[in-house]
Scaffold this motif. Structure first.
Motif, PDB file in Angstrom:
ATOM      1  N   ASP A  81      -7.063  43.326  11.800  1.00  0.00           N
ATOM      2  CA  ASP A  81      -7.958  41.853  13.077  1.00  0.00           C
ATOM      3  C   ASP A  81      -9.045  41.123  11.570  1.00  0.00           C
ATOM      4  N   GLN A  82      -8.808  41.636  10.580  1.00  0.00           N
ATOM      5  CA  GLN A  82      -9.658  41.322   9.442  1.00  0.00           C
ATOM      6  C   GLN A  82      -8.920  40.515   8.267  1.00  0.00           C
ATOM      7  N   PHE A  83      -7.878  40.527   8.486  1.00  0.00           N
ATOM      8  CA  PHE A  83      -7.278  40.293   7.141  1.00  0.00           C
ATOM      9  C   PHE A  83      -7.015  38.807   6.514  1.00  0.00           C
ATOM     10  N   GLY A  84      -7.285  37.709   7.628  1.00  0.00           N
ATOM     11  CA  GLY A  84      -8.136  36.387   6.967  1.00  0.00           C
ATOM     12  C   GLY A  84      -9.118  36.398   6.518  1.00  0.00           C
ATOM     13  N   GLU A  85     -10.235  37.396   6.735  1.00  0.00           N
ATOM     14  CA  GLU A  85     -11.622  37.559   6.084  1.00  0.00           C
ATOM     15  C   GLU A  85     -11.340  38.076   4.632  1.00  0.00           C
ATOM     16  N   VAL A  86     -10.394  39.342   5.027  1.00  0.00           N
ATOM     17  CA  VAL A  86      -9.558  39.257   3.490  1.00  0.00           C
ATOM     18  C   VAL A  86      -9.290  38.494   2.593  1.00  0.00           C
ATOM     19  N   GLU A  99     -10.253  35.872   2.444  1.00  0.00           N
ATOM     20  CA  GLU A  99     -11.046  35.117   2.124  1.00  0.00           C
ATOM     21  C   GLU A  99     -11.691  35.222   0.845  1.00  0.00           C
ATOM     22  N   PHE A 100     -12.511  36.598   1.491  1.00  0.00           N
ATOM     23  CA  PHE A 100     -13.156  37.867  -0.111  1.00  0.00           C
ATOM     24  C   PHE A 100     -12.305  37.435  -0.667  1.00  0.00           C
ATOM     25  N   VAL A 101     -11.291  37.987  -1.464  1.00  0.00           N
ATOM     26  CA  VAL A 101     -10.834  38.061  -2.175  1.00  0.00           C
ATOM     27  C   VAL A 101     -10.668  36.281  -3.288  1.00  0.00           C
ATOM     28  N   ALA A 102     -10.372  35.386  -2.164  1.00  0.00           N
ATOM     29  CA  ALA A 102     -10.576  33.989  -3.453  1.00  0.00           C
ATOM     30  C   ALA A 102     -11.580  33.892  -3.344  1.00  0.00           C
ATOM     31  N   ARG A 103     -12.727  34.121  -2.689  1.00  0.00           N
ATOM     32  CA  ARG A 103     -13.979  34.241  -3.196  1.00  0.00           C
ATOM     33  C   ARG A 103     -14.338  34.828  -4.500  1.00  0.00           C
ATOM     34  N   HIS A 104     -14.092  36.059  -4.124  1.00  0.00           N
ATOM     35  CA  HIS A 104     -14.959  36.513  -5.722  1.00  0.00           C
ATOM     36  C   HIS A 104     -13.463  36.433  -6.863  1.00  0.00           C
ATOM     37  N   ALA A 107       3.281  41.817   6.006  1.00  0.00           N
ATOM     38  CA  ALA A 107       4.122  40.577   5.431  1.00  0.00           C
ATOM     39  C   ALA A 107       2.858  39.840   5.239  1.00  0.00           C
ATOM     40  N   ALA A 108       2.253  39.052   6.323  1.00  0.00           N
ATOM     41  CA  ALA A 108       2.178  36.975   6.330  1.00  0.00           C
ATOM     42  C   ALA A 108       0.609  37.982   5.264  1.00  0.00           C
ATOM     43  N   LEU A 109       0.086  39.131   5.197  1.00  0.00           N
ATOM     44  CA  LEU A 109      -0.902  38.889   4.488  1.00  0.00           C
ATOM     45  C   LEU A 109      -0.619  39.232   2.459  1.00  0.00           C
ATOM     46  N   SER A 110       0.217  39.739   2.539  1.00  0.00           N
ATOM     47  CA  SER A 110       0.830  39.850   0.967  1.00  0.00           C
ATOM     48  C   SER A 110       1.634  38.819   0.431  1.00  0.00           C
ATOM     49  N   ALA A 111       2.066  37.801   1.206  1.00  0.00           N
ATOM     50  CA  ALA A 111       2.669  36.427   0.980  1.00  0.00           C
ATOM     51  C   ALA A 111       0.925  35.458   0.666  1.00  0.00           C
ATOM     52  N   ARG A 112       0.225  35.386   1.503  1.00  0.00           N
ATOM     53  CA  ARG A 112      -1.033  34.737   0.559  1.00  0.00           C
ATOM     54  C   ARG A 112      -1.604  35.395  -0.373  1.00  0.00           C
ATOM     55  N   LEU A 113      -1.508  36.760  -0.629  1.00  0.00           N
ATOM     56  CA  LEU A 113      -2.051  37.362  -1.737  1.00  0.00           C
ATOM     57  C   LEU A 113      -1.487  36.568  -2.708  1.00  0.00           C
TER      58      LEU A 113
END
Length: 378
Positions: free
Chosen positions: A140-145, A147-152, A210-216
């Motif tokens: 449930d926190q993957f979207g926030e993660v 955004e955090f990765v991109a921001r920093h 899988a969705a988070l990995s593709a985004r990252l």
């Protein structure tokens, strides 16, 4: 601090072709192609590329000298800077959790660390970056993660799963439950309820990962998995685009990673101790079999240099690629990892005793003592 313009002479220097007695010049924070500045004579010393440490969590001791007592993070990072340099480390990847475990492993602490590091970075001598260790069931926190990765600007994310699945399957109380609960600020009952709720997400985890990995990956982030227990787990992670196997638990997992062209990261303390403190795979055996791309400090920053010395009878130079060019290659960092013209002037200088006597980071003196300090400072 202004970078040094000097030419080091009289030392053994580890270049692309091995050790030689050729002089090494530094100018403008880079390795220079021709002599520069004053000559510094370092007979009996060995000049090596600065250590690139791809996974260290020893920084927690500087930021929280006692459990629950988190100090001024900026001052803690300054103290960490000094220890890294004294260990020959010029690039340090701080392995910071984003976890349900609470305390210094919580998302809130990850945010604090990222903000403190950005504030402190102009005053640090070593290069510190964050590796985010993400617990796989916090779907449930993957979207926030992301955004955090991109921001920093975080370029390295590693997937972790610390849930006590076996104990939960058997209906047993998970080990260390009370201690974990106290560290997280929860009651044991509330902590157990959280663990059970997270474990119930098992069916949704693969799709969410899988969705988070593709985004990252689209953001250029490198992905790793922690503690792969077997080839099946490594294959599952590889299918997600996770090309780094960090601390595989078995030789079979490490061999599967190598056969598929994945990078393998092992702990230097395992090499120094002669085995895993948790009874897992022996790192020395994996290194001997060619299954290691990088050795890392894990929980003890002096360990990489000590591990290289344990593996190579020439003071560690024969194994130093596992601390420098190997880690640089894993991360795709082309500006460091070797003493070639144009590269960052990142150096670890061993004295006649074989211990680190000086560390130069981007041409700046980050640490110096004894024989080398006298030569550098006159």
């Amino acid at each position: 601090m202004t970078p040094l313009d000097v030419t080091i002479a009289g030392a053994r220097v580890l270049g692309p072709a091995g050790l030689s007695d050729a002089p090494l010049a530094l100018a403008g924070g880079r390795i220079a192609a021709r002599p520069a500045g004053r000559e510094v004579a370092l007979p009996g010393c060995t000049v090596l590329p600065g250590i690139i440490d791809l996974h260290g969590d020893g920084f927690e001791r500087h930021l929280a000298p006692r459990r629950g007592l988190v100090s001024d993070l900026t001052r803690g990072l300054a103290a960490l800077d000094a220890e890294l340099a004294a260990s020959g480390i010029t690039t340090a990847v701080l392995a910071q959790f984003w976890s349900w475990e609470g305390g210094m492993r919580s998302p809130d602490f990850a945010r604090r660390l990222a903000a403190a590091l950005e504030e402190a970075r102009p005053h640090l001598l070593t290069d510190m970056v964050i590796q985010l260790r993400l617990e796989t069931h916090l779907t449930d926190q993957f979207g926030e993660v992301a955004e955090f990765v991109a921001r920093h600007g975080i370029g390295y994310v590693v997937y972790n799963d610390h849930l006590p699945h076996e104990a939960l399957r058997k209906g047993r109380t998970p080990p260390r439950l009370t201690g974990q609960a106290l560290k997280s600020g929860r009651s044991p009952a509330a902590h157990l309820e959280l663990i059970r709720a997270l474990a119930a997400r098992d069916p949704e985890v693969p799709g969410a990962l899988a969705a988070l990995s593709a985004r990252l990956r689209d953001m250029g982030v490198r992905l790793g998995s922690h503690d792969d227990p077997d080839p099946a787990r490594r294959a599952m992670m590889r299918d997600l685009g996770v090309a780094i196997s960090e601390f595989p638990e078995t030789m079979e997992a490490a061999r599967a990673a190598r056969a598929a062209g994945d990078a393998v990261i092992l702990g230097a303390p395992n090499v120094v101790r002669g085995g895993s403190h948790a009874g897992k795979m022996q790192a020395r055996a994996a290194v001997a079999e060619g299954l290691c791309d990088a050795l890392v400090s894990d929980y003890h920053y002096p360990a990489p240099a000590a591990a290289a010395a344990a593996l190579a009878p020439d003071g560690g130079a024969g194994a130093w690629h596992l601390l420098s060019s190997g880690p640089a290659r894993v991360m795709g960092w082309k500006d460091r990892g070797g003493l070639t013209p144009g590269a960052r002037a990142d150096l670890a200088i061993l004295g006649p005793s074989g211990l680190v006597e000086a560390t130069i980071a981007a041409g700046r003196i980050a640490f110096a003592r004894g024989h080398v300090a006298r030569a550098l400072f006159g």
